[in-house]
Design an enzyme around this catalytic site. Structure first.
Site, PDB file in Angstrom:
ATOM      1  N   PHE A  12       0.858  -1.181   0.000  1.00 26.71           N
ATOM      2  CA  PHE A  12       0.000   0.000   0.000  1.00 26.71           C
ATOM      3  C   PHE A  12       0.897   1.234   0.000  1.00 26.71           C
ATOM      4  CE2 PHE A  12      -2.388  -3.460   1.844  1.00 26.71           C
ATOM      5  CZ  PHE A  12      -3.620  -3.350   1.221  1.00 26.71           C
TER       6      PHE A  12
ATOM      7  N   VAL B 107       2.786  -1.666   4.226  1.00 33.76           N
ATOM      8  CA  VAL B 107       2.347  -0.276   4.129  1.00 33.76           C
ATOM      9  C   VAL B 107       3.593   0.603   4.111  1.00 33.76           C
ATOM     10  CG1 VAL B 107       1.017   1.542   5.260  1.00 33.76           C
ATOM     11  CG2 VAL B 107       0.257  -0.839   5.422  1.00 33.76           C
ATOM     12  N   CYS B 108       3.712   1.464   3.118  1.00 35.21           N
ATOM     13  CA  CYS B 108       4.870   2.356   3.030  1.00 35.21           C
ATOM     14  C   CYS B 108       4.925   3.243   4.272  1.00 35.21           C
ATOM     15  CB  CYS B 108       4.791   3.210   1.775  1.00 35.21           C
ATOM     16  SG  CYS B 108       6.156   4.383   1.636  1.00 35.21           S
ATOM     17  N   VAL B 109       5.993   3.128   5.027  1.00 34.43           N
ATOM     18  CA  VAL B 109       6.099   3.849   6.294  1.00 34.43           C
ATOM     19  C   VAL B 109       6.109   5.361   6.084  1.00 34.43           C
ATOM     20  CG1 VAL B 109       8.633   3.650   6.399  1.00 34.43           C
ATOM     21  CG2 VAL B 109       7.314   3.978   8.503  1.00 34.43           C
TER      22      VAL B 109
ATOM     23  N   ALA C 116       2.646   6.526   5.058  1.00 31.80           N
ATOM     24  CA  ALA C 116       1.722   6.361   6.183  1.00 31.80           C
ATOM     25  C   ALA C 116       1.898   7.477   7.207  1.00 31.80           C
ATOM     26  CB  ALA C 116       1.931   5.001   6.833  1.00 31.80           C
TER      27      ALA C 116
END
Length: 131
Positions: free
Chosen positions: A42, A80-82, A85
């Site tokens: 994501f 999830v791309c940190v 996010a």
């Protein structure tokens, strides 16, 4: 035909566009056809699919929880791309403590990851499909 390994890149939010729901329907079709769904990454607005505070109306499809269920049933990794996010107010407990934030809201089953996870998925999957 032998089973293929699929990875998905989701760049649209859970609600407001078709991208994430189309990705979910595609994921169901991949699994239904006997292929292996390895991971979902994501990115950009797609990180909103991992927001634990999402609360759709009772008569609406709960896409966030559907991703969780898919991951649990099919052993799919939900990355999830940190960076994306954190820019959008989504964090896990570790990052919240590191950044001195009041709370964490990453949905269980999702993992904050760097772009390295996306690169690895691209190299190890037979097909990478972006939504």
């Amino acid at each position: 035909m032998s089973a293929l390994k699929y990875c998905l890149l989701v760049t649209g939010p859970a609600y407001g566009t078709q991208q994430a729901s189309s990705a979910y329907q595609f994921a169901q079709a991949v699994v239904g056809a006997g292929h292996h769904l390895v991971s979902i990454f994501f990115y950009r607005e797609g990180v909103l699919n991992a927001n634990q505070l999402t609360a759709p109306a009772s008569d609406e499809f709960d896409l966030v929880r559907a991703w969780q269920q898919l991951a649990a049933e099919q052993a799919v990794t939900l990355n999830v791309c940190v960076a994306a996010a954190l820019r959008r107010g989504i964090t896990d407990q570790h990052e919240a403590e590191q950044l001195n934030l009041a709370a964490a809201n990453l949905q269980p089953g999702f993992t904050l990851s760097g772009l390295g996870a996306l690169a690895e998925a691209t190299l190890t999957c037979d097909r990478m499909v972006q939504f």
